[in-house]
Design an enzyme around this catalytic site. Structure first.
Site, mmCIF file in Angstrom:
data_model
loop_
_atom_site.group_PDB
_atom_site.id
_atom_site.type_symbol
_atom_site.label_atom_id
_atom_site.label_comp_id
_atom_site.label_asym_id
_atom_site.label_seq_id
_atom_site.Cartn_x
_atom_site.Cartn_y
_atom_site.Cartn_z
ATOM 1 N N HIS A 1 -78.728 42.499 26.549
ATOM 2 C CA HIS A 1 -78.684 43.657 27.463
ATOM 3 C C HIS A 1 -77.253 44.071 27.802
ATOM 4 C CE1 HIS A 1 -82.967 42.460 28.928
ATOM 5 N NE2 HIS A 1 -83.049 43.494 28.116
ATOM 6 N N ASN B 1 -81.962 53.748 18.059
ATOM 7 C CA ASN B 1 -82.386 52.437 18.534
ATOM 8 C C ASN B 1 -83.681 52.113 17.784
ATOM 9 O OD1 ASN B 1 -83.211 50.192 19.924
ATOM 10 N ND2 ASN B 1 -83.142 51.134 21.949
ATOM 11 N N GLU C 1 -78.292 53.062 28.357
ATOM 12 C CA GLU C 1 -77.732 52.362 27.191
ATOM 13 C C GLU C 1 -77.343 53.338 26.085
ATOM 14 O OE1 GLU C 1 -81.305 50.199 27.785
ATOM 15 O OE2 GLU C 1 -80.364 48.327 27.172
ATOM 16 N N ARG D 1 -92.786 37.802 27.472
ATOM 17 C CA ARG D 1 -91.974 36.632 27.092
ATOM 18 C C ARG D 1 -91.967 35.614 28.229
ATOM 19 N NH1 ARG D 1 -86.740 40.009 25.272
ATOM 20 N NH2 ARG D 1 -88.043 41.865 25.399
#
Ligand code: ADP
Length: 399
Positions: free
Chosen positions: A182, A9, A380, A242
């Site tokens: 996601h 990742n 993940e 964000r």
């Protein structure tokens, strides 16, 4: 030495990795996990084995690991040593954008890599970093299979109205549309829910992925119906830094009245908003929960308010809701945020079990609750490893 799958990742300043051993029947067991972070600034390699024993904890001078290429070289040496010279069976990569077409992970070849490059304008902050290691590994080890797993893929079955903006069709066709992100987390959670609560897994669930990036997803019978994130991962909920959903008129105001250029707008949207912007204190929910400052209270109030509002919207998108799931950093660890969200959803029949919430569930609601809510920790990397193995098995199966 058994077969292994390496999961990568890669971000702008860090490469996270996990190594899984492939057991009988395709079982995947974590062997080690780590990250090389602070690339170019304060490089640091940290890794642990599955039992949590430290395998590496090494700091470097900034010049020693100045860029992603140098980081890959360092990791290559370290991993080769760990693997006793064995190569992984395949490497699975998290790739943020699969564009409008990719609804599943894909084995990488030159044509795929070229197509994934065309999505760079759609995710300029992430896509180039995700693709750089794939290209470098392909050049050096052309015989190691690499698989791209997309954050957008799980959402590709949305109804058309959920993925459209109300703009002329030509823009839609060139890719200006809602994608959702996601997806690897939602896919893992939807799969795991089949063990946690099979009846709910077959029904209408809103999953709240609340981490430093945050979004929510409406999932019906394991399929994504809609998500709070859209064209980019800045839409929807407020996040660490964000802004989340914003009237696009605000961007026009910044450009026209404040003299912002594109870079300044990007900084505003991605780095100066969210919990950090609202509180003026921190992007980390733990700091805000520990603070008495009015800004911290406002940031938490706003975060909770937006999550509750989006539950209503996503439930409406599915024509109802049968249960709720919390995951990721805040969702898995903050009893305060979960408790406040569930208290705010009393009108939907959710009844919070405070003691269960304080011990982080998994079930968060009382037996009298009309609907259940759970904590389901996400994974993940395991999802990527599973996909990578499945793609490999499909691609090597006789046709
Ligand atoms: P990422 O999106 O980077 O993978 P995570 O899912 O790990 O992030 O979530 C990180 C965030 O989770 C932190 O910034 C912090 O705000 C929040 N968090 C982690 N632990 C707690 C906790 N015990 N209480 C409240 N918030 C927490």
């Amino acid at each position: 030495m058994p077969d292994t799958i390496l999961v990568a990742n890669a971000g702008s300043s860090s490469i996270k990795f996990q190594l899984f051993e492939v057991g009988a029947g395709g079982r995947l067991d974590l062997e080690l996990k780590g990250q090389l972070e602070g690339i170019g600034t304060r490089p640091h390699l940290a890794a642990k084995d599955a039992a949590g024993r430290v395998l590496a904890d090494d700091a470097y001078a900034p010049g020693e690991i100045a860029d992603v290429a140098a980081a890959l070289e360092e990791l290559e040496g370290w991993l080769t040593e760990q693997l006793g010279g064995m190569r992984p069976l395949a490497i699975g990569h998290r790739v943020v954008h699969g564009g409008p077409a990719y609804g599943a992970p894909v084995l990488i070849d030159d044509a795929v890599l070229a197509e994934l490059e065309t999505f760079v304008p759609l995710a300029p902050l992430h896509q180039p970093n995700n693709l750089a290691p794939i290209r470098a590994i392909r050049a050096r080890y052309p015989d190691i299979a690499q698989v791209a797993c997309f954050d957008t893929a799980f959402h590709r079955g949305h109804p058309e109205v959920a993925d459209r903006f109300a703009i002329p069709d030509a823009f839609h066709r060139e890719g200006v549309r809602r994608y959702g992100f996601h997806g690897l987390s939602y896919e893992y959670v939807a799969d795991r829910l089949q063990q946690v609560d099979p009846a709910l897994a077959a029904g209408r669930v809103v999953v709240c992925h609340l981490g430093s990036g945050a979004s929510m997803c409406a999932i019906h019978a394991g399929r994504s119906i809609d998500s709070t994130m859209g064209f980019t991962a800045v839409d929807g909920l407020p996040m660490g830094t964000r802004t989340g959903q914003l009237d696009p008129g605000v961007v026009l105001y910044l450009l026209q009245a404040k003299g912002f250029d594109a870079k300044a707008v990007e900084r505003f949207l991605y780095h100066e908003g969210g919990l950090k912007g609202l509180s003026g204190i921190s992007n980390d929910m733990r700091d805000l929960e520990a603070s008495d400052a009015p800004g911290a209270k406002l940031a938490i109030d706003y975060f909770v308010y937006r999550v509750i509002r989006e539950v209503g919207a996503l439930a409406a998108a599915m024509g109802g809701i049968d249960g709720l799931v919390f995951t990721a950093g805040i969702g898995e660890h903050s009893a305060t945020i979960r408790g406040r969200v569930l208290d705010g959803l009393g009108w939907l029949g959710f009844a919070l079990d405070r003691a269960a919430n304080d011990r982080h569930g998994p079930l968060l609601t009382t037996s009298a609750s009309a609907r259940p809510a759970y904590v389901v920790p996400t994974n993940e990397e395991l999802m990527i490893a599973r996909h990578t193995l499945a793609v490999l098995q499909r691609s090597s199966a006789p046709r």
